[in-house]
Design an enzyme around this catalytic site. Structure first.
Site, PDB file in Angstrom:
ATOM      1  N   HIS A  22      44.984  50.627  50.493  1.00  0.00           N
ATOM      2  CA  HIS A  22      44.791  50.716  49.047  1.00  0.00           C
ATOM      3  C   HIS A  22      45.791  49.778  48.378  1.00  0.00           C
ATOM      4  CE1 HIS A  22      44.626  53.560  45.266  1.00  0.00           C
ATOM      5  NE2 HIS A  22      44.503  52.270  44.959  1.00  0.00           N
ATOM      6  N   HIS A  24      45.456  46.214  45.672  1.00  0.00           N
ATOM      7  CA  HIS A  24      44.555  45.325  44.928  1.00  0.00           C
ATOM      8  C   HIS A  24      45.117  43.904  44.894  1.00  0.00           C
ATOM      9  CE1 HIS A  24      42.471  48.848  43.021  1.00  0.00           C
ATOM     10  NE2 HIS A  24      43.623  49.423  43.333  1.00  0.00           N
ATOM     11  N   HIS A 199      38.046  55.006  44.246  1.00  0.00           N
ATOM     12  CA  HIS A 199      39.120  55.623  43.471  1.00  0.00           C
ATOM     13  C   HIS A 199      38.539  56.885  42.837  1.00  0.00           C
ATOM     14  CE1 HIS A 199      41.168  51.817  43.888  1.00  0.00           C
ATOM     15  NE2 HIS A 199      42.175  52.203  43.114  1.00  0.00           N
ATOM     16  N   GLU A 202      42.289  60.470  40.519  1.00  0.00           N
ATOM     17  CA  GLU A 202      43.612  59.899  40.253  1.00  0.00           C
ATOM     18  C   GLU A 202      44.206  60.602  39.032  1.00  0.00           C
ATOM     19  OE1 GLU A 202      43.526  55.672  39.520  1.00  0.00           O
ATOM     20  OE2 GLU A 202      45.705  55.543  39.345  1.00  0.00           O
ATOM     21  N   ASP A 279      49.191  49.912  46.191  1.00  0.00           N
ATOM     22  CA  ASP A 279      48.323  49.816  45.019  1.00  0.00           C
ATOM     23  C   ASP A 279      48.430  48.457  44.313  1.00  0.00           C
ATOM     24  OD1 ASP A 279      46.324  50.748  43.409  1.00  0.00           O
ATOM     25  OD2 ASP A 279      47.471  52.325  42.427  1.00  0.00           O
ATOM     26  N   ASP A 280      49.352  48.320  43.376  1.00  0.00           N
ATOM     27  CA  ASP A 280      49.517  47.078  42.592  1.00  0.00           C
ATOM     28  C   ASP A 280      51.010  46.743  42.601  1.00  0.00           C
ATOM     29  OD1 ASP A 280      46.671  46.988  41.291  1.00  0.00           O
ATOM     30  OD2 ASP A 280      47.386  49.033  40.968  1.00  0.00           O
TER      31      ASP A 280
HETATM   32  N1  HPA Z   1      43.295  52.897  39.772  1.00  0.00           N
HETATM   33  C1  HPA Z   1      42.261  52.481  39.050  1.00  0.00           C
HETATM   34  N2  HPA Z   1      42.017  51.211  38.855  1.00  0.00           N
HETATM   35  C2  HPA Z   1      42.845  50.310  39.361  1.00  0.00           C
HETATM   36  C3  HPA Z   1      43.926  50.688  40.098  1.00  0.00           C
HETATM   37  C4  HPA Z   1      44.145  52.042  40.342  1.00  0.00           C
HETATM   38  O1  HPA Z   1      45.050  52.440  41.074  1.00  0.00           O
HETATM   39  N3  HPA Z   1      44.564  49.555  40.447  1.00  0.00           N
HETATM   40  C5  HPA Z   1      43.850  48.534  39.953  1.00  0.00           C
HETATM   41  N4  HPA Z   1      42.801  48.980  39.295  1.00  0.00           N
HETATM   42 ZN    ZN Z   2      44.154  51.425  43.108  1.00  0.00          ZN
END
Ligand code: HPA
Ligand code: ZN
Length: 349
Positions: A22, A24, A199, A202, A279-280
């Protein structure tokens, strides 16, 4: 001198071999790179100051930044450079060995899907040649766009099949596009032999997780924290082997910086299959090594527990049995080497 086996030190957590599921591509652009890409491609960001670009307080603000940075990537070369840099950085700083990385083709309207793929594959292959890190790709649907955009995207993926693209996913704001709207896109992907993740849960409720499993047929959930509010769903996710690709620093954003509120520990304690992911990374001021340090220290993991967590996603990786057992062997050897080093043995004897 022998080290305390019971405690996973920050050094051990960072040095463990990592596999993540996970992460991006567009969320992996360092702020300084985003500013240079925007300048090079004549795209305007909300600020040209890299120290300010990734300052946000809410998830919605984060998504706005993410979309703007996506728009600054306009050439195959941009994709190649970002992919190469983020993989080699994660290998160097957190011993990343394997990643399934998602990207959002429909966030880049100036490029065709094959053009993006050309750049990405170039970056992936160079990163593997230089450092050994392996990467496969997940094509992500932006759920804030329409179901027909999603269907067209999946049709594009199927028309341009390549071994590196192993799955589809869906991301962006859960409050915008319910799983039910994307059933057709997921069905087409499944029929073409692509794996599926989503996703879900969350910030939304457990129904998102349930619908992603039952309507979209996903094998993995990205985040999925809301599962805990539905004990029956926990039981079925556990027995069906649904994997949860969770992210510590994203949890901090959702919980006002309070590590005690993060659901990852309780998910592991509930017997769910859970991995730690970045994640990011630059947008959340983290990297895969730091995610393990934060999770390991907050959850007081022993070295054995930390090593288990590092291996936890391999059984849910979107690879065939040959690659899975090869990855397991690489991880076992690396963990053994690390343990011997820490316990004071010469790793070469
Ligand atoms: N959640 C939803 N959208 C996203 C995420 C995330 O963690 N990262 C990049 N787009
Ligand atoms: Zn994500």
């Amino acid at each position: 001198m022998a080290h305390d086996r019971s405690v996973a030190s920050p050094e051990y957590l960072r040095a463990l071999p990592k596999a993540e599921f996970h992460c991006h591509l567009e969320g992996s652009v360092p702020a300084t790179t985003a500013v240079s890409l925007a300048r090079r491609n004549g795209v305007k960001l909300r600020t040209a100051d890299p120290d300010v670009l990734y300052q946000f307080d809410t998830f919605e603000e984060f998504l706005d930044v993410y979309v703007a940075v996506s728009a600054a990537m306009t050439t195959p070369r941009d994709f190649a450079e970002v992919a190469y840099d983020c993989l080699t950085d994660a290998q160097r700083t957190g011993n990343l060995r394997y990643r399934e990385m998602s990207f959002n083709p429909t966030n880049h309207p100036s490029l065709t899907y094959p053009q993006m793929l050309e750049g990405l594959l170039d970056g992936l292959r160079s990163a593997q040649a230089d450092t050994g890190v392996e990467c496969r790709l997940i094509v992500a649907i932006n759920r804030e766009q329409s179901p027909s955009v999603a269907r067209d995207l999946v049709a594009d993926v199927i028309a341009h099949r390549c071994d590196e693209v192993v799955a589809i996913g869906i991301d962006h704001n859960e409050r915008a596009g319910a799983p039910a709207e994307f059933v057709e896109a997921y069905r087409a992907a499944a029929a073409a032999g692509l794996h599926r993740t989503a996703h879900a849960g969350e910030r939304g409720d457990s129904q998102e997780v349930r619908d992603s499993i039952e309507l979209l047929g996903v094998e993995r959930i990205d985040h999925g924290y809301a599962v805990l509010s539905d004990p029956d769903l926990v039981t079925s996710a556990r027995s069906e082997g649904i994997h949860f690709a969770t992210c510590w620093s994203t949890g901090l954003l959702h919980h006002g910086g309070d590590p005690a509120a993060i659901e990852i520990g309780p998910m592991i304690a509930a017997g769910l299959s859970v991995s730690i992911n970045s994640d990011d990374p630059p947008m959340f001021n983290t990297d895969i090594g730091t995610e393990f340090v934060l999770a390991g220290q907050s959850l007081s993991l022993t070295r054995d527990q930390a090593a288990d967590l590092a291996r936890a996603g391999l059984d849910s990786a979107f690879v065939d049995d040959t690659d899975r057992s090869r990855l397991h062997k690489v991880f076992a050897a690396e963990i053994e080497r690390l343990d011997r080093e820490l316990d004071g043995h010469d790793p070469t004897d």
